[in-house]
Design an enzyme around this catalytic site. Structure first.
Site, PDB file in Angstrom:
ATOM      1  N   HIS A   5      -6.090 -46.810 -38.001  1.00 34.46           N
ATOM      2  CA  HIS A   5      -6.403 -48.277 -37.813  1.00 34.46           C
ATOM      3  C   HIS A   5      -5.086 -48.980 -38.321  1.00 34.46           C
ATOM      4  CE1 HIS A   5      -8.775 -52.078 -38.682  1.00 34.46           C
ATOM      5  NE2 HIS A   5      -8.056 -52.034 -39.494  1.00 34.46           N
ATOM      6  N   GLU A   6      -4.466 -48.477 -39.427  1.00 40.42           N
ATOM      7  CA  GLU A   6      -3.191 -49.114 -40.148  1.00 40.42           C
ATOM      8  C   GLU A   6      -2.264 -49.003 -39.104  1.00 40.42           C
ATOM      9  OE1 GLU A   6      -3.463 -51.335 -42.449  1.00 40.42           O
ATOM     10  OE2 GLU A   6      -5.523 -50.938 -42.835  1.00 40.42           O
ATOM     11  N   HIS A  39      -2.035 -51.732 -36.474  1.00 37.17           N
ATOM     12  CA  HIS A  39      -1.290 -52.993 -36.725  1.00 37.17           C
ATOM     13  C   HIS A  39       0.171 -52.782 -36.903  1.00 37.17           C
ATOM     14  CE1 HIS A  39      -5.037 -54.814 -38.057  1.00 37.17           C
ATOM     15  NE2 HIS A  39      -5.575 -54.062 -39.035  1.00 37.17           N
ATOM     16  N   ASP A  49      -9.173 -58.337 -40.963  1.00 37.26           N
ATOM     17  CA  ASP A  49      -8.754 -58.878 -39.950  1.00 37.26           C
ATOM     18  C   ASP A  49      -9.210 -59.839 -39.429  1.00 37.26           C
ATOM     19  OD1 ASP A  49      -6.848 -56.432 -40.410  1.00 37.26           O
ATOM     20  OD2 ASP A  49      -8.309 -55.187 -39.116  1.00 37.26           O
TER      21      ASP A  49
END
Length: 368
Positions: free
Chosen positions: A59-60, A63, A164
């Protein structure tokens, strides 16, 4: 980040694990063993948490890699008990860029959930909910990970900082209202949601109280940061630097530094060698060394070398952001290689307060 250990590097980004994450693994393993008295069940629980945080790490990276498309690099990614933290060099200020960077993380969890769903569907279907706690059952573990990824998507898209969804809301509002106003509205929405979480948590689930505090403080911090950035827009380092300050030589002793500290209000001292700044002697480092009976130690052995200098003509906004990221409260200001000032976060805050007071006074006179 302090108390973190580097575990690898992927896509040119260092990945760290905070020691509290390891404590979380040990705690959950112990709690599972205490409840079941089954070592295999405890190990299975730890394995599931590792799989979950593998999804958080991806997930990171979502980004980070999306930010890279807009020329924004990521310093590192750290895994914490509350999730992951990707430290971008700066946040995208263009609304559409921030929108896509914010959505990239949840999009990764959507992909993971779909891949797991397809894999389970084509290899025998899904287990009943009562069978999902079977230790070391790969199908059960994958099905639980699929459910958790769906939850991560929904939770992260709540319109509240620092999730987010809060950044998505701000990006959408900023296209019409501007970043400052959009942040204020998004922060208010986030804090309102935090209050609701807190009320529900007190009545049913104490964990929601923890989430409420996390969300409320995150929204408050984001609003404060943007207000500060707006106040610094267009200013240069020379506009906020101190011009009356004392310096120390690299060969000076801590005894002399102590005398300088007690002689005035300055707390951190630039250290000079051959006419150029080479570090900062911070008050906390000085006091710690004095507690170790090192009065005769040269300043160069105790000073901080991590806080770089700033050019007098540099953007004050960018320099302050860098100081926060590097946790440097004071840095020397140079021009043509020579030190001409001292920039402190405290002095920047004072300048912002003075400018705000003058602006309010001007508005009052204009309406008077």
């Amino acid at each position: 980040m302090k108390w973190s250990t580097r575990i690898g590097r992927l896509f040119g980004i260092d990945v760290y694990v905070h020691f509290t994450f390891l404590l979380l693994l040990a705690f959950l393993g112990f709690v599972t063993w205490q409840r079941t008295h089954d070592v295999y069940a405890a190990l299975a629980g730890v394995a599931f948490i590792l799989g979950l945080f593998g999804c958080v790490l991806l997930h990171e990276f979502g980004h980070a890699l999306m930010a890279r498309r807009y020329g924004i690099e990521t310093r590192d990614i750290t895994l914490l008990p509350i999730g992951g933290l990707a430290r971008l060099e700066r946040m995208p200020e263009h609304p559409l860029q921030e929108l896509w960077v914010a959505l990239a993380g949840p999009a990764v969890n959507v992909v993971i959930a779909l891949v797991l769903y397809a894999g389970l569907a084509f290899t025998g279907g899904f287990l009943e909910a009562t069978n999902l706690d079977v230790p070391f059952d790969l199908r059960a573990m994958l099905q639980r990970l699929m459910v958790v990824n769906v939850f991560l998507v929904l939770f992260n898209l709540l319109p509240a900082f620092p999730m987010d969804g809060g950044r998505v809301l701000r990006a959408l509002l900023a296209t019409k209202l501007g970043r400052r106003r959009a942040t204020a509205i998004a922060a208010n929405v986030g804090q309102a949601m935090a209050i609701v979480f807190g009320i529900v948590g007190f009545m049913s689930n104490p964990f929601l109280v923890f989430i409420a505090i996390f969300v409320y403080l995150g929204a408050q911090a984001e609003a404060g940061m943007v207000e500060m950035q707006s106040a610094l827009e267009g200013l240069r380092v020379r506009d906020a630097m101190m011009t009356r300050f004392r310096t120390l030589g690299a060969d000076d002793t801590l005894a002399k530094a102590t005398d300088e500290l007690l002689a005035g209000s300055q707390q951190d001292f630039p250290v000079i060698a051959e006419g150029a700044p080479v570090g900062i002697l911070r008050r906390n480092d000085l006091v710690k060394a004095l507690g170790q009976n090192r009065r005769d130690t040269p300043v160069s052995e105790v000073m901080c070398r991590e806080c770089a200098t700033a050019e007098a003509g540099s953007s004050l906004k960018r320099v302050v952001e860098s100081m926060h990221e590097r946790q440097c409260g004071t840095i020397p200001v140079v021009q043509a290689g020579q030190i001409v000032g001292l920039l402190t976060l405290e002095n920047v805050s004072e300048m912002i307060m003075v400018n705000a007071a003058l602006e309010q006074r001007g508005q009052a006179l204009a309406h008077g």
